[in-house]
Design a protein around this motif. Structure first.
Motif, mmCIF file in Angstrom:
data_model
loop_
_atom_site.group_PDB
_atom_site.id
_atom_site.type_symbol
_atom_site.label_atom_id
_atom_site.label_comp_id
_atom_site.label_asym_id
_atom_site.label_seq_id
_atom_site.Cartn_x
_atom_site.Cartn_y
_atom_site.Cartn_z
ATOM 1 N N GLU D 217 3.087 7.365 42.990
ATOM 2 C CA GLU D 217 4.155 6.379 42.805
ATOM 3 C C GLU D 217 4.006 5.233 43.790
ATOM 4 O O GLU D 217 4.194 4.063 43.427
ATOM 5 N N GLU D 221 3.408 1.224 42.848
ATOM 6 C CA GLU D 221 4.351 0.196 43.258
ATOM 7 C C GLU D 221 3.691 -0.913 44.081
ATOM 8 O O GLU D 221 4.151 -2.049 44.087
ATOM 9 N N SER D 245 9.458 0.133 40.254
ATOM 10 C CA SER D 245 9.908 1.498 40.544
ATOM 11 C C SER D 245 9.150 2.423 39.607
ATOM 12 O O SER D 245 9.246 2.293 38.383
ATOM 13 N N ALA D 246 8.388 3.352 40.184
ATOM 14 C CA ALA D 246 7.518 4.201 39.357
ATOM 15 C C ALA D 246 7.901 5.661 39.471
ATOM 16 O O ALA D 246 8.259 6.150 40.542
ATOM 17 N N HIS D 247 7.810 6.333 38.354
ATOM 18 C CA HIS D 247 8.013 7.766 38.321
ATOM 19 C C HIS D 247 6.828 8.385 37.598
ATOM 20 O O HIS D 247 6.623 8.125 36.423
#
Lengths: 365, 365, 365, 365
Positions: D217, D221, D245-247
């Motif tokens: 993540e 980003e 915003s990374a998941h």
């Protein structure tokens, strides 16, 4: 009843975790001692398995707080034994075979009975390899084992490989009714949990099968002969048959080993209906003794065309029953069927617990 | 060379799509006619398969624009035939067996040769069931088929079931070298693409296997006898053996059927090394004729302990080769091995195309 | 306590089977009436589901012998109602929405309360859409619903879509503590059991994911507003927020919907530690009332970096708890987390049973 | 044209194998030098990868016979360089980050250009992190890099993390048309091949997903900011946005990373139709230069509701294209879509080869 305090060696591994989970509410046994590799030793069990617990079922609260001992440290177990925290141990050790062999003997020599899941002592002549429904009488070699070894109270019993359990009880049920089995072909489709963790890489199991499991075919061909053997003097003598040809495959299934089996009987051959009746009605010593982990009906016969299936049938009767289906004539031999059992319960920790229950009922524990 | 215009019946189904994709750059054949169910008829092919195209390989641009005809409308095909758009058809029809049987005969009667992937005519005595490397001479029944049916130019040839292709060519290679095969046990682990689309529900294939495929074991036991049979008069007479016992399982694999095989030879038995050499060196008529879809080496021998595996070996040599491994003695019979082939290429559309190439090379197309 | 006799409509379907299995040992309810499509009607339940039973847990012995009624036949249910065999019904009907709507109303009009799992009445203004921990007070619209419809004892309550349950209770727990949630991004990874049987083809789920589930994103964006709404007059008025953007994917998992969530709070923002504490301590009416299916702790907080995971966490607390993890700040909004719940238990049949328990405790059943 | 001789460092690992396979028929490059860990050094390549070759595509015949060098031995590479066997190297090293950093610098210092797939130098200010369609001009920092380091002919370029490639080119295509992107939410569903071999255990990937990939993540980003940055003096200065915003999730897919993306534009916002047109028409320098590995159409737009899907779309245009679909408005931001690319081709070895082609075309190789 006061519960019997037990220890689990290799308690943080795959099979060890299964032991801990299955013993959580056991009516006779209570885990009061856990031992593992030096890396885990000295930590509370909960901490030692944090991030490494692979089961959906959890460990009991009490066990989480137990301090993990070093499995190599037999003195530590002996202290627990003397304190009344460890009447016997389940061995789920994961080490080199020779190390396990020596270590299990050290526990036994120290007076602590060992009910083992490891393969190290399977071919030791005075160590019984028990399937509780098939050869419970092999346990009667224990006094001789002790005598030969100079052991006082300790002893070692083992259980066989997980994959043969999907068909050994059905085979035995037929033999017991007088039907000799001369030869059998077996092709297994085995679950990944049998290889432990991390075990089989996902790159080998997504959209794939692996038609090979090291050592598995040899075990499948040889272990039945000892299980069906007889105690003669202080040793277990192999049965002459059945002769087995095994082909073992790894498939993308979490739990549950499936076996496609073809049987050749001796001169006397049962009908298909007779086979089904023998299997459905089969009961053995664990059922008579109403042992807590004994399945009510050890062999469940399914009539649907497409059963047994691992995900639907592995949990049958506490995951301790063998489910059979597709019972039909064989074009070359006499009978074909598919057998299935839960490899980490019936085939591993659950089978070990049932063996311990049997030994308790027979007065050895 | 001017390409031969071909039609595909059932062009929107699973196998039909595979035909379209594989023929995209074919050096001899060019798809100029596509037919499917009335539901798709009248639409451009691209529209008919929109949202239903299951392959990563796409159809060619020209095919996307072809108007889909009604496969039941033989006159439409005949018009295309006369216009020079359809010299023969590949049949990948998905209907009731009786309907396919009648429809394929109608095409043949109209003068349009049918190279079929359907099972409808597999047991019609004057219809050859071809594996190009094994029984290309069965094609020589075509003149008699025409005569018996009163057909002028039309004829029907079929190919066998997909799962037997993972071991039939290896078997044949040994037989051809003079080694009789008396009996064989086969357990297959078959891919889901063999069941078409939507086919096997994912609820049956995640963390599961299904130890049953309707009709598959019967086909596996019977079809080899016709393939190995001989043309006598205007009919194909089954070979007397080998006798086969098959156990067929569905496993979570996209493409590629794996077979675990045990063979019993006649009195003359090859050594393991001899078997490997025979397989690695095996070449047949498609290789001699250098047919475009013929694998250079029809049988690939792998020496690694854990091969063949579906995802790694199914695409070998244009997905037309059979890969074998784990060649070892059998505890009960003489030889064990694992065979693998791509079920929708070698075992379906690719095999059909190779048959057509063979028929072209032999002057039947 | 005398158990309350209940009926299950759509009893042979996927969710219907789950109801039957979960009610097997229910302390308050006992299945005494089962209804399904005309195809199953007139057969014993065991026969109606033979070869189509998808769960490892079995149905109870008594249920297997029940004769399946036609779900369209309200009079048959009414007769059972009068005989004391069916005090209310769980609806797991699988038909066109309009048909379900009309049929559920017909049952209610006949005086039989309907606790529904179907989506047909979710947007009917006087029908409460209940999650027992969140909006139990919505049940108090029942008297008005009856009055408006002219129904005497019958009524209809529904439950929301399965996938939102993996995050709605956590959201609510924060709102209840005074933290407004303005906006949220949700990406779901949903299990195949949510699509019923046969449902998603295995060809779409082996080595693949499908980034689309028809209608699911719309439901995920709208249903929270009704659940968080207020009863005003005889109707439920939507809450103004939170605003939701949902992206729903189908993944190769049997059971358990996972959701990756980013939340934007109002002006007042809790710390990460506060969020964890609020969730771990959250209890609601079902817990106070000690309802049999209520999880002891509705929201389980996991601290491991890689949890929750479907296979390991879906069964937590009778498969009725929501498990959350990866609680961390969001780079764009305020808070990120992963939520998981069992879609066919918490999200379907188990949630329906909990609703019925609530209604019983509140005096509506 | 005489082919340029190239070396592959880390040639026996997962990405190294991919390099070897993809370069098999490359029109410009020819693998003439392979290096790996000391364990493999001294063996022919074929022997070094025996039983560890993970691809269905094979290595070329010539490569199998190459003797594997020790990757730590820069002198050995230099000797090959001088002999004309290694004009530059692809680095697919798998070691500790610091070791890779130092080793890649040692190669460059010795005069051997390094086109790296490793993450070690991604944040070195004078090392460009290239996606050939986005920031080819970053290569122009090479002269300054050489000067600053005192290197003569050697240099280092890297490529970014695999998972961002499923959406970075689409993002860039919109930015290039004047649409600022302020913020974006990304949820990825990543294939197991991204974790190498043995990588993710199958026990974590059958009937399961893992909602966590260490470090992923953060990379997702931060890396876009460097890629979109500008060369100022001898350093690359990050762009101020977009904020990400990374998941990141691991899913049971072999190859192909899927990303669910929501975009917030600046004040100027394109329509959905405009977005589709911009993407479908996007072409960049690799397309203009007709580089061998450049996809003809870098961004493929699918209109079907349920695409892209990993198994069906990852191989598009030599597995080098990004496929997008589900292009629709976002409830919270402006635009939602799903992007997909092949992580070990476009996202790893194929991307590295395309970078090398670009560098060759620009005169750096």
């Amino acid at each position: 009843m006061q519960k019997i305090p037990v220890g689990v060696l290799g308690a943080t591994g795959m099979v060890g975790q299964q032991y801990i989970a299955l013993l959580a509410d056991h009516p006779w046994f209570e885990v009061r001692y856990v031992a593992a590799s030096p890396r885990s030793a000295g930590k509370p069990y909960a901490e030692a398995v944090a991030g490494r617990w692979h089961l959906s079922r959890s460990y009991g609260k009490g066990v989480g707080d137990l301090m993990v001992a070093d499995a190599n440290d037999v003195q530590s177990a002996l202290a627990a034994f003397k304190k009344g925290d460890c009447a016997f141990v389940f061995s789920a050790l994961e080490m080199a075979k020779d190390e396990i062999k020596a270590l299990e003997e050290a526990y036994a020599a120290a007076g602590i009975p060992v009910v083992s899941n490891a393969s190290a002592h399977r071919w030791t002549p005075d160590v019984p390899m028990l399937i509780a429904e098939i050869n419970p009488h092999h346990a009667d070699i224990i006094p001789q084992q002790r005598e030969q070894r100079g052991w006082d109270k300790g002893f070692i019993v083992v259980k066989p490989n997980c994959s043969i359990q999907s068909y050994m009880t059905p085979i035995w049920a037929l033999m017991q009714k007088g039907y000799e089995i001369r030869r059998m072909f077996v092709t297994t489709l085995q679950a990944v949990s049998g290889a432990g963790y991390p075990g089989v890489p996902s790159l080998d199991m997504i959209d794939n099968i692996v038609p090979y499991i090291g050592g598995e075919e040899e075990k499948s061909e040889q272990e039945p002969l000892k299980i069906l053997g007889s105690v003669q003097g202080g040793t277990i003598v192999n049965a002459p048959g059945p002769l087995v040809s095994a082909h073992c495959n790894r498939v993308p299934v979490v739990d549950g080993h499936t076996a496609c089996v073809s049987l050749e009987f001796g001169d006397k051959k049962p009908s298909i209906e007779e086979v089904k009746a023998i299997w459905a009605q089969f009961r053995a010593l664990p059922q008579e003794l109403k042992l807590p982990f004994a399945p009510e009906q050890p062999i469940i016969v399914r009539e649907e065309a497409d059963r047994p299936q691992p995900r639907k049938d592995r949990d049958a009767d506490k995951a301790m029953a063998v489910t059979v289906g597709r019972i039909r004539p064989c074009k070359l031999f006499d009978l074909r069927f598919v057998g299935l059992s839960h490899n980490t319960v019936r085939g591993a920790a659950g089978g070990g617990i049932l063996n311990a229950e049997l030994l308790k009922a027979r007065g050895y524990l």
